[in-house]
Structures are given as C-alpha cells and as structure tokens.
Design a protein around this motif. Structure first.
Motif, PDB file in Angstrom:
ATOM      1  N   GLY A  62     -37.860 -36.273  47.002  1.00  0.00           N
ATOM      2  CA  GLY A  62     -36.676 -35.577  47.821  1.00  0.00           C
ATOM      3  C   GLY A  62     -35.937 -36.365  46.478  1.00  0.00           C
ATOM      4  N   ASP A  63     -34.530 -37.348  47.569  1.00  0.00           N
ATOM      5  CA  ASP A  63     -33.924 -38.269  45.996  1.00  0.00           C
ATOM      6  C   ASP A  63     -34.782 -38.785  45.357  1.00  0.00           C
ATOM      7  OD1 ASP A  63     -33.606 -39.327  47.618  1.00  0.00           O
ATOM      8  OD2 ASP A  63     -32.357 -39.997  48.171  1.00  0.00           O
ATOM      9  N   ARG A  64     -36.269 -39.806  45.682  1.00  0.00           N
ATOM     10  CA  ARG A  64     -36.964 -40.591  45.119  1.00  0.00           C
ATOM     11  C   ARG A  64     -36.891 -40.258  44.077  1.00  0.00           C
ATOM     12  NH1 ARG A  64     -40.727 -42.820  49.343  1.00  0.00           N
ATOM     13  NH2 ARG A  64     -40.563 -40.627  50.357  1.00  0.00           N
ATOM     14  N   VAL A  65     -37.258 -38.508  44.023  1.00  0.00           N
ATOM     15  CA  VAL A  65     -37.971 -38.278  42.067  1.00  0.00           C
ATOM     16  C   VAL A  65     -36.289 -37.690  41.942  1.00  0.00           C
ATOM     17  CG1 VAL A  65     -39.291 -35.739  40.800  1.00  0.00           C
ATOM     18  CG2 VAL A  65     -39.874 -37.671  43.175  1.00  0.00           C
ATOM     19  N   THR A  66     -36.362 -37.875  40.345  1.00  0.00           N
ATOM     20  CA  THR A  66     -35.442 -37.311  39.757  1.00  0.00           C
ATOM     21  C   THR A  66     -35.846 -36.209  37.966  1.00  0.00           C
ATOM     22  OG1 THR A  66     -33.676 -39.048  39.767  1.00  0.00           O
ATOM     23  CG2 THR A  66     -33.234 -37.464  37.783  1.00  0.00           C
ATOM     24  N   ILE A  67     -35.885 -35.029  38.686  1.00  0.00           N
ATOM     25  CA  ILE A  67     -35.998 -34.299  36.799  1.00  0.00           C
ATOM     26  C   ILE A  67     -35.142 -33.772  36.803  1.00  0.00           C
ATOM     27  CG2 ILE A  67     -37.175 -32.182  37.514  1.00  0.00           C
ATOM     28  CD1 ILE A  67     -38.879 -33.933  39.080  1.00  0.00           C
ATOM     29  N   CYS A  68     -35.327 -34.207  34.935  1.00  0.00           N
ATOM     30  CA  CYS A  68     -34.305 -34.010  34.084  1.00  0.00           C
ATOM     31  C   CYS A  68     -35.816 -33.402  32.653  1.00  0.00           C
ATOM     32  CB  CYS A  68     -34.214 -35.628  33.552  1.00  0.00           C
ATOM     33  SG  CYS A  68     -33.527 -36.576  34.538  1.00  0.00           S
ATOM     34  N   PRO A  69     -35.689 -32.062  32.921  1.00  0.00           N
ATOM     35  CA  PRO A  69     -35.690 -31.657  31.694  1.00  0.00           C
ATOM     36  C   PRO A  69     -35.087 -31.082  30.888  1.00  0.00           C
ATOM     37  CG  PRO A  69     -35.394 -29.965  33.963  1.00  0.00           C
ATOM     38  CD  PRO A  69     -34.725 -31.244  34.242  1.00  0.00           C
ATOM     39  N   GLN A  70     -35.082 -31.687  29.609  1.00  0.00           N
ATOM     40  CA  GLN A  70     -34.576 -32.061  28.011  1.00  0.00           C
ATOM     41  C   GLN A  70     -33.462 -30.889  27.820  1.00  0.00           C
ATOM     42  OE1 GLN A  70     -36.744 -34.087  24.961  1.00  0.00           O
ATOM     43  NE2 GLN A  70     -34.909 -33.198  23.420  1.00  0.00           N
ATOM     44  N   ASP A  71     -33.680 -29.572  28.031  1.00  0.00           N
ATOM     45  CA  ASP A  71     -33.418 -28.036  27.701  1.00  0.00           C
ATOM     46  C   ASP A  71     -32.057 -27.997  28.680  1.00  0.00           C
ATOM     47  OD1 ASP A  71     -34.832 -27.344  29.467  1.00  0.00           O
ATOM     48  OD2 ASP A  71     -35.607 -25.571  29.077  1.00  0.00           O
TER      49      ASP A  71
ATOM     50  N   LEU B 173     -39.282 -42.166  40.842  1.00  0.00           N
ATOM     51  CA  LEU B 173     -39.367 -41.562  39.192  1.00  0.00           C
ATOM     52  C   LEU B 173     -38.261 -40.577  38.471  1.00  0.00           C
ATOM     53  CD1 LEU B 173     -42.241 -39.972  37.851  1.00  0.00           C
ATOM     54  CD2 LEU B 173     -42.232 -38.134  39.225  1.00  0.00           C
ATOM     55  N   LEU B 174     -38.439 -40.909  37.708  1.00  0.00           N
ATOM     56  CA  LEU B 174     -37.122 -40.374  36.105  1.00  0.00           C
ATOM     57  C   LEU B 174     -38.308 -39.613  36.029  1.00  0.00           C
ATOM     58  CD1 LEU B 174     -34.889 -40.238  35.248  1.00  0.00           C
ATOM     59  CD2 LEU B 174     -35.200 -41.755  33.876  1.00  0.00           C
ATOM     60  N   TYR B 175     -38.511 -38.485  35.526  1.00  0.00           N
ATOM     61  CA  TYR B 175     -39.703 -37.490  34.828  1.00  0.00           C
ATOM     62  C   TYR B 175     -38.552 -36.179  33.864  1.00  0.00           C
ATOM     63  CZ  TYR B 175     -43.359 -34.106  35.168  1.00  0.00           C
ATOM     64  OH  TYR B 175     -44.202 -33.239  34.816  1.00  0.00           O
ATOM     65  N   GLY B 176     -39.328 -36.311  32.860  1.00  0.00           N
ATOM     66  CA  GLY B 176     -38.904 -35.726  31.356  1.00  0.00           C
ATOM     67  C   GLY B 176     -39.585 -34.485  31.298  1.00  0.00           C
ATOM     68  N   GLY B 177     -39.418 -33.940  30.629  1.00  0.00           N
ATOM     69  CA  GLY B 177     -39.971 -32.439  30.209  1.00  0.00           C
ATOM     70  C   GLY B 177     -40.071 -32.311  29.370  1.00  0.00           C
ATOM     71  N   ARG B 178     -39.408 -30.901  28.234  1.00  0.00           N
ATOM     72  CA  ARG B 178     -39.350 -30.252  27.612  1.00  0.00           C
ATOM     73  C   ARG B 178     -39.086 -28.801  28.177  1.00  0.00           C
ATOM     74  NH1 ARG B 178     -44.281 -29.137  26.040  1.00  0.00           N
ATOM     75  NH2 ARG B 178     -43.911 -27.185  26.042  1.00  0.00           N
ATOM     76  N   SER B 179     -38.946 -28.689  29.333  1.00  0.00           N
ATOM     77  CA  SER B 179     -37.770 -27.384  30.114  1.00  0.00           C
ATOM     78  C   SER B 179     -38.733 -27.564  31.906  1.00  0.00           C
ATOM     79  CB  SER B 179     -38.536 -25.618  29.720  1.00  0.00           C
ATOM     80  OG  SER B 179     -39.810 -25.544  29.640  1.00  0.00           O
ATOM     81  N   ARG B 180     -38.398 -27.094  32.659  1.00  0.00           N
ATOM     82  CA  ARG B 180     -38.992 -27.321  34.030  1.00  0.00           C
ATOM     83  C   ARG B 180     -40.674 -26.653  34.428  1.00  0.00           C
ATOM     84  NH1 ARG B 180     -35.702 -28.721  37.865  1.00  0.00           N
ATOM     85  NH2 ARG B 180     -33.386 -28.812  37.535  1.00  0.00           N
TER      86      ARG B 180
END
Length: 312
Positions: free
Chosen positions: A156-165, A136-143
């Motif tokens: 774990g590392d199967r999920v990549t969290i990418c807050p835009q800020d 999963l690649l998951y983006g959003g404005r902020s956490r």
C-alpha cells in the motif's frame, strides 16, 4: 556449482534466476543486503566475476535468487545471462558476503533506483518480520522497466512508485530533516546516490548507507611515492609501485588474496591492517569506518605511510 532452476522475466530488461544445488540440499545462510559472486564466460572466452544482490527469501535454505539487468555497455556478463543462460545450466557461485547489512533502527527509509531494488526487497521483508516502520521510494525509467511492482503492491502507501517518464526525478526534500533513530538505505545508479548523499547531510554518517554498482570517483592518492607492505604472518616485505595496486604487488610476489570486482565495490579483497595508515579508495566504508584504519580493500586502496602492515 549451482544449477539454474528457474529463469523469469521480471521487467523490461530484467530477469530473475533461481539457483540450486544440482543434487538439492541446503545452501549457506545469508542476511538482507548480501550478494554473491557469479563466474560468467565473457565473449572473448575469459571468465568474468560479477556480484549480484540476493533478492529471494532468506529463509529458503535450498536456493539463491538474483535479478540481473541487461546492461547496454555490458562486457559480456549480463548479456550472457539474458541471451544464453538456460534452465539446467550450471554456474560457479561464491559464498554470500554482506557490505550492506541492515542495522537496527526505529524506522527505515529505503530508496531504490532501477535494479537497485534487489537488495532492498530483502530488507523490506526483514523490517516486516521485525515490525519496524519503513517506507520505500522507488524510481525507474518507466513502470515497464521496474522489477517487483506486483510484490510491492501489497504494501500500500508504504511504497511510493515514481517512474521517471511519468513523474520526473525523485523528490528527496523530505530527507532534509533526520529521523531520530532512523536509517536511510539507498541502492541505485550513481546520480541517485549523489542526490541522496546531498539531501542527507544533516543525518549522522552512520545513519545513511549506500550500495554502489560502480566505484565512486576518488581523488588522487595521498602518497605519490612507492610504499612497503609488510606481511605480518611471514614478515615478508613487498614494494608497491606507483603504477600497480597492492593486490597486483601481492599477486606478483606469490601471495594469494581472494578478489572479485577489482574496483573497491564488492568487499572480497578485505584485509586487516595492523600498522600504518591506509589510503582508503574503496566505495564501501563510511567516514567512521575509514577513520578506524583497521582494514582496507587491496584492489584499490593504498597507503598514506611509507610502510603498512597487513594481516597476511
């Protein structure tokens, strides 16, 4: 009617509702990617129908769970849920429908933006049960604005969290090379969907699936003249003018077709096509499905041919 059994804050601007029968009891089954229509009062007093992806446990027979983002430009739906809906209140809810079903694959790449994580959560649960590799690649404005982070942390590392800020826009370069037998599932705002579509041009059309919040921009209708809709079951013929939809023409003629979004994104008004060529103007079908010409969504789609025959 279902009762609001629980209302939780999931993230900044996101609430989760648990909906149950007032007297308890089993609800209709559903599969990952499904959504339900919810009837809500608007500020002007007219009912609004909104569809929300189911995000709870599909094996829980007693409840549906949805997550709702507060929309700044809301016409009253999300604002009502956030500000006025209380535990114990009742809502009219439709039977689950699914235009974003999880197809068989050797590996799943899930991509979510903001509230687009809701249908993806159920797909992750299914992939886990089936023991199929996924990421999963998951983006959003902020956490703070991103729902389900606690639940996702266990993967774990199967999920990549990418807050835009913190990290900027999602890096989609890894999508350039298709994965044999793999599939991409993406749900989120339109710019994300456009970016994923551009990044996956090397993938087979059927391997990339999108769930949209709003309709995609469509070209002008193929046909500029009125056309005839023939109803196969009654042999009735109805003329559809340039300034009306097929759904509006059917309704004016007293033919009832269930509808919801009226934007070609929910799939409620799907009708089988028995003859003629539909001008697909929905945001649901892929190119292969459109080429079959065996169904259309009458709230937005029109006809290429002077006559189209519908199974009504």
């Amino acid at each position: 009617m279902l009762r609001v059994a629980r209302k939780d804050i999931l993230a900044d601007g996101v609430v989760r509702l648990r909906l149950e029968r007032p007297a308890g009891g089993r609800l209709p089954d559903w599969a990952p990617g499904a959504h339900i229509d919810v009837v809500l009062p608007a500020s002007e007093g007219e009912a609004l129908v909104r569809h929300y992806s189911l995000c709870g446990d599909r094996w829980d027979p007693d409840a549906y769970e949805i997550a709702v983002l507060r929309e700044p430009s809301s016409r009253g739906g999300s604002r009502f849920i956030h500000d006025h809906l209380k535990v114990g209140d009742s809502l009219k809810v439709g039977t689950p429908r699914n235009n974003f079903g999880l197809w068989s694959a050797t590996r799943y790449q899930f991509i979510a933006g903001g509230i687009g994580i809701t249908p993806i959560m159920t797909m992750i649960a299914a992939a886990e049960k089936l023991e199929i590799d996924w990421h999963l690649l998951y983006g959003g404005r902020s956490r703070e604005s991103m729902a389900f982070l606690d639940e996702l942390s266990r993967y774990g590392d199967r999920v990549t969290i990418c807050p835009q800020d913190e990290l900027g826009l999602l890096n989609l370069d890894f999508l350039q090379e298709p994965v044999a037998g793999g599939k991409v599932y993406c749900c989120g705002p339109e710019p994300l969907l456009d970016a994923v579509a551009a990044a996956t041009t090397n993938w087979p059309d059927s391997a990339v699936r999108f769930e949209r919040f709003v309709p995609a921009v469509q070209p002008q209708p193929v046909r500029s003249e009125p056309f005839t809709v023939e109803l196969a079951q009654s042999r009735t013929c109805i003329t559809v003018g340039n300034e009306e939809t097929v759904l509006e023409a059917l309704s004016a003629a007293g033919v009832s077709v269930l509808s919801s979004c009226n934007e070609g994104v929910c799939g409620t008004c799907e009708v089988s096509v028995l003859g003629g060529v539909p001008d697909h103007r929905d945001s649901l079908l892929n190119d292969a499905e459109r080429a079959k010409g065996d169904r259309m969504f009458v709230c937005v789609s029109r006809s290429v041919t002077a006559r189209i025959v519908l199974d009504l």
